[in-house]
Design an enzyme around this catalytic site. Structure first.
Site, PDB file in Angstrom:
ATOM      1  N   ASP B  16       0.734  -1.076  -0.081  1.00  0.00           N
ATOM      2  CA  ASP B  16      -0.015   0.026   0.103  1.00  0.00           C
ATOM      3  C   ASP B  16       0.974   1.372  -0.028  1.00  0.00           C
ATOM      4  O   ASP B  16       0.589   2.195  -0.980  1.00  0.00           O
ATOM      5  CB  ASP B  16      -1.063  -0.007   1.150  1.00  0.00           C
ATOM      6  N   ARG B  96       1.484   6.107  17.610  1.00  0.00           N
ATOM      7  CA  ARG B  96       1.066   7.092  16.680  1.00  0.00           C
ATOM      8  C   ARG B  96       1.895   8.777  16.742  1.00  0.00           C
ATOM      9  O   ARG B  96       2.374   9.206  15.925  1.00  0.00           O
ATOM     10  CB  ARG B  96      -0.363   7.543  16.364  1.00  0.00           C
ATOM     11  N   ASP B 125      -6.255   6.350  13.242  1.00  0.00           N
ATOM     12  CA  ASP B 125      -4.937   6.769  12.947  1.00  0.00           C
ATOM     13  C   ASP B 125      -4.464   7.956  12.078  1.00  0.00           C
ATOM     14  O   ASP B 125      -3.589   8.735  12.444  1.00  0.00           O
ATOM     15  CB  ASP B 125      -3.958   5.625  12.322  1.00  0.00           C
ATOM     16  N   SER B 180      -6.818  -6.738   8.997  1.00  0.00           N
ATOM     17  CA  SER B 180      -6.044  -5.827   9.048  1.00  0.00           C
ATOM     18  C   SER B 180      -5.250  -5.799  10.413  1.00  0.00           C
ATOM     19  O   SER B 180      -5.832  -5.918  11.438  1.00  0.00           O
ATOM     20  CB  SER B 180      -6.679  -4.515   9.126  1.00  0.00           C
TER      21      SER B 180
END
Lengths: 406, 406, 406, 406
Positions: B16, B96, B125, B180
């Protein structure tokens, strides 16, 4: 010392409270009314009658309060996912307001002017009994023998028994334990003895309600709990009364080694104290309640409940069940529970309980929107840009004006 | 569309983000700087270099951030006993802000005018990356391809790869999973696939970091964790760096089946989502931190921390690590941790972690006072009467004036 | 752009919303339903009918919502002593959910698929209107012309009017002010113009609802407000409807220079903004409500209300009146107000309002106990020793173990 | 009764504490050390020396604590915008921890084993003195004569004076007031007398520090206050010490009739009590501090402070200044104040104080963004749509699934 004519005593039938009967009669020259309740402590309460009679008690109350206890105290508390200090499920705390209420009701029925209990002056239970009593009947007098008498040591107590011909086998079985224990349908607790050293691990033989995870079954047990308005009403589809349901959860949990807890907690009277607890059914119930809430509660309602919970737990721990602030919080909590309906599937295994499935006609889980697959326009990803930009605006303005976060 | 000259991309080396490199180059006609970090996700980061080079990237950053991650993000968060919605240990959320910070640092070093990431427009996110970026560099531009492009389906993505000669084996191994996933030193997460039905139990083969409790060792493992100022510094007396320590706890926890979690959580962008998490070391650490606090923290400090915690957790979950309100709360939390020193002994067994002992030179546990035995006057039980009476006074006045609580 | 057939517009009859009527008709080719409400803004609403008709509107709603506004929105909010950021009485915020509700009701009645309003994209009102609309009718579409069109400047607006033959005297009188103003029964607000410099003092001629304290009467005005369940029901013994009562308080307050406020506040969309407000009746009401609560509320209930209030205020300010979390908080607040009955005597004088007396059949003030004189044993001063000693216990233990507070 | 050798007494020089000196000497056969502090009560403290000497006191401490009081207690408290129960500025509460600290310091210096004070057993001050003392020196003994002796009535006190030849003109001037009063640099308080009826208006002649608004000047007074890190440092550009500054604000406020308050408050010991207060400088300071924060504080920091404030106020009111939880909160508050720098312009007029201007080099007010005029792209109104839509998402999902809010 005020003049007391009649006192209602929370009477277990054990040695300590039997001594208290006699001590009250002697010290205050008053009549004693005994009150013994079955709140699921796992011992017969009926034998207390003969013991009280032998002590000359004329008014003897023996009540089965198990259903009221679970329905009106345990379940309302679990609606809030209540935990004290991150760990403790309040198994002792939540039983006390019911006892306080019943003591006052009996005082009203029998015209007593005082109540009495066998809790010590160091613990929380005296506070819970007495705050409840004062809140429900402000003129009541309270006699707490452990704060008054000089029978603090086991020897002086035994001497008193000998002098007053109180049979020492009044002592219930559990008193032979090295621990100070307390039990009701929600839990059993252990304090004292070797637990007074917080570094020492509790002995395996101390635990009574649960098997060790080591000896629990090698196969997991799956159950489904059904909730209505935040309260559990059925196990595996079988509806049962509150007390029956909690009893069944205790058995299921105990058999799978679930619900043991070993903590140091902060008492309301100001000291830290080591306690061990077994709360098999409550541990399952908490996990299940959170799981059913996770799909039925609005996010902000759930967060508000989480923020209010420690305060609510503290109220109950400290003995303020019977207070307007607890009722105010309860109104908010109960308002939130109207939609907490549905089913939770749980896996019980060797000390752990996991929620493995949850479903509800009131679910707010929206698979169309949540999916990682194509959602056919259910959610417009472009909305996120404006959402982030405006949430960031104050931070950007601040940074633009030179504020530093690093 | 603003003019962009150079963009720093959070680059995993996977399919991706490799597509994103090309898409950015084409769509914005800009130079792409890649940034790949080792935060303990358990995959080699160095291979990302060749992949980036193959895509024509000239400035390539590959950093080992594991120690910084645990020391400056994970541990500070655990000082607050942080849990989101009663269950989630925030393993994704806390990673993050470090990525956001590093993206901005690299933008500053390379003179880039934008950052980019591969997070979707439905998730948390994107918010965490972008709030952090805006807070640290208010003029930065953000490109979130998933909110802009039309490559939403796997087919269109594959077509794009074919057209642009992006080797599909860029796809990392983990992408073959039906879930995922995301991993770092604190946890691994699973979403999507069959988990999108919250009633469906997660398959056993999904879990990667922990054995099933069923196959965990039949003998418990005991460890001792040492804390200094609220942070763990040693296991069984052996001092180790933050990342090393957390890695070791992960292994110990994983081997004993500890730290699995299956929940439905509320995302900041407004939807509920099902997630499964493995946080073996974090689960142990939370239990241990509470245990060391239980003997070293003042009661009211502990309670205030408990009341503030849900708010702190929400801040981190929602992406506000880089905010003045998080720093304000952190100041209070860190102030409380100066005395959180000592040792906790833990039992790990088949999915459960229990604190079985705790000791500290800073302990506030006072055996003399707490004891059920004679205390030689350390505590005067008579004090309790006045304590209760004045705490009850407002309730008694109210009841005396006719207020009803029943 | 979605297909819209019919849109309900919050229509003031002023220039801006008249332009919006035409713009909606042209841009969306849809029918426009106008809705004009009297919420006490002090202007005739009936003239809006002819203006709407002139614009070709066929379905015209003109409602007098004053009583509903005060009874169901203003009073419930005042039960919580609600203030945003320590100063602002939320006079604009609390009117919006009523408008949102009525827009949706009219959309349901007329079969409209969208609503529209004249609020800008920078302010809080768009958020309040739209959150309310979405919460009450999730499929509704929202058209916010100020976020879409290119008529942002006065000139382009005037050109549009000329082109579309919209009479510019549609402009209501208040638009000639240099300030952006908004009014309803609770307050009038001023923004913009010279107020955009927070260092500049507001001009005396700006204020419309209150005289300057300098020119207020030299004699104080005394009034008595009667409360029932937390709501005011009578002034000086004369019962009146909610709107009538608030109107009367506005006159009394305004005549005595009460209720002016000049602040910088934080908008939900992220910027700081300077606002001036006149809330004469609300300022009196807040003082009076606190005073009647001071003798009727339990201490801990009052404190819990104080702790929850900022959150409740924020909910309303941000536009979440129509949300389950507001309803949850309201349940707690309303539960507390059952006993908030009685009378407060107030002195209004040159900009100040003071509570000078309060009495209630539900008073918890106990003169026997509170007295500085002999209390005949109503309170035993000796109880204080135990109260203090146990409250101090945790502090003494900590100090005894070497903890330092200095 | 424990053996006491030496006791440090908080000695005002008035009749009551003079009697206490003798009573301590007689009852405990101990030496008395007197401690008299100038905390701005507006009376000479030096005369206490001769009185103490006359009573045979050998160790006499007379301290000017005004600067320390304002700098280390009053100002830190105002950083939090502290108000108890929505009204009370804590003028008495905040002086007590300083007295407690000084009593303990003197006990340490003189080797005393006890402290004593003249506060009654019904009030909050005993709690504040004693909690502070125990927290700072856990082994200290406390003698609270009003809880012990039988001199509760004025007659018995006078008889005691006669018997022990204590000159009754020891009585300070203020004792002739019908009110129980207390004063320090922050305020003067009135209780008792006709105030014990909460319906009765306080007499005009009671107030001592402020003129009635009716007789205040007909022209407003404007002042500018400068703040650094949340504390005021200058009036109209003139830097002055903390005590000097507060004294000047008191004069300015008093001359303009500012700072009178008449409330019923909830005491920690459980009863409601009527109190009147004059806090002229504090009232101005609170308004000014909020105003400077309004342009310098981040929104979420400001809101968090507002939510924490009631708890902080309660801590101080209840006597927990010297506690780890107060220090934890203070750490958060102080962290927030680093940026609270700048100037506030205030209008003082006939009982009211208004902030009419505020400016700061640390201002977060962004005129470019806040403007109602064209903003040249500083703010993109289109961002608001996504912001609202995602904030509404949970509400829309809920409504779409049939949840009702009406």
């Amino acid at each position: 010392m005020s003049k007391i004519d009649k006192v209602v005593l929370a009477y277990s039938g054990g040695l300590d409270t039997s001594v208290i009967v006699r001590w009250l009669q002697e010290t205050y020259g008053c009549e004693v009314v005994t009150f013994t309740a079955d709140i699921g402590q796992g011992e017969e309460v009926e034998p207390a009658r003969a013991k009280a009679e032998a002590l000359g008690v004329k008014e003897i109350y023996i009540d089965d309060l198990r259903e009221e206890y679970v329905r009106d105290f345990v379940f309302p508390m679990f609606r809030a996912n209540t935990i004290y200090e991150g760990e403790y499920l309040l198994g002792t705390s939540i039983a006390r307001p019911l006892i306080a209420k019943r003591l006052i009701e009996i005082a009203n029925e029998t015209g007593a002017d005082a109540i009495s209990h066998g809790a010590t002056g160091k613990g929380n239970d005296q506070v819970r009994f007495e705050l409840g009593a004062y809140a429900l009947k402000p003129g009541i007098q309270v006699i707490a023998p452990w704060r008054e008498w000089d029978l603090g040591s086991r020897e002086s107590l035994m001497n008193y028994c000998a002098q007053h011909k109180i049979p020492v086998d009044f002592s219930s079985g559990k008193k032979k334990s090295p621990y100070s224990m307390d039990a009701n349908l929600l839990h059993i607790s252990y304090e004292g003895g070797s637990l007074e050293d917080p570094w020492a691990e509790a002995e395996e033989e101390m635990w009574r309600w649960s098997v060790s995870p080591e000896v629990a079954p090698d196969q997991p047990t799956y159950i489904t709990l059904t909730f209505e308005k935040g309260d559990p009403v059925a196990i595996d589809g079988e509806r049962m009364s509150p007390a029956t349901l909690l009893e069944k959860l205790n058995k299921l949990g105990g058999a799978n080694g679930i619900g043991r807890l070993d903590i140091v907690e902060n008492r309301y009277v100001g000291m830290k104290s080591r306690g061990c607890y077994e709360t098999p059914g409550g541990t399952i119930l908490l996990k299940a309640h959170r799981a059913i809430e996770s799909i039925t509660l609005d996010r902000e309602v759930a967060h508000m409940k989480d923020e209010l919970m420690p305060r609510y737990a503290k109220l109950i721990y400290n003995g303020y069940w019977w207070s307007p602030e607890r009722e105010m919080l309860q109104a908010a909590i109960d308002e939130s529970q109207q939609v907490v309906n549905g089913e939770v599937r749980l896996k019980l295994y060797k000390g752990s309980v996991s929620a493995v499935g949850r479903r509800s006609a009131d679910s707010l889980f929206d698979e169309r929107i949540a999916t990682f697959e194509e959602d056919a326009g259910a959610y417009d990803q472009k909305d996120a840009e404006g959402f982030i930009k405006l949430n960031a605006l104050r931070l950007r303005i601040a940074a633009g004006k030179g504020r530093k976060l690093l």
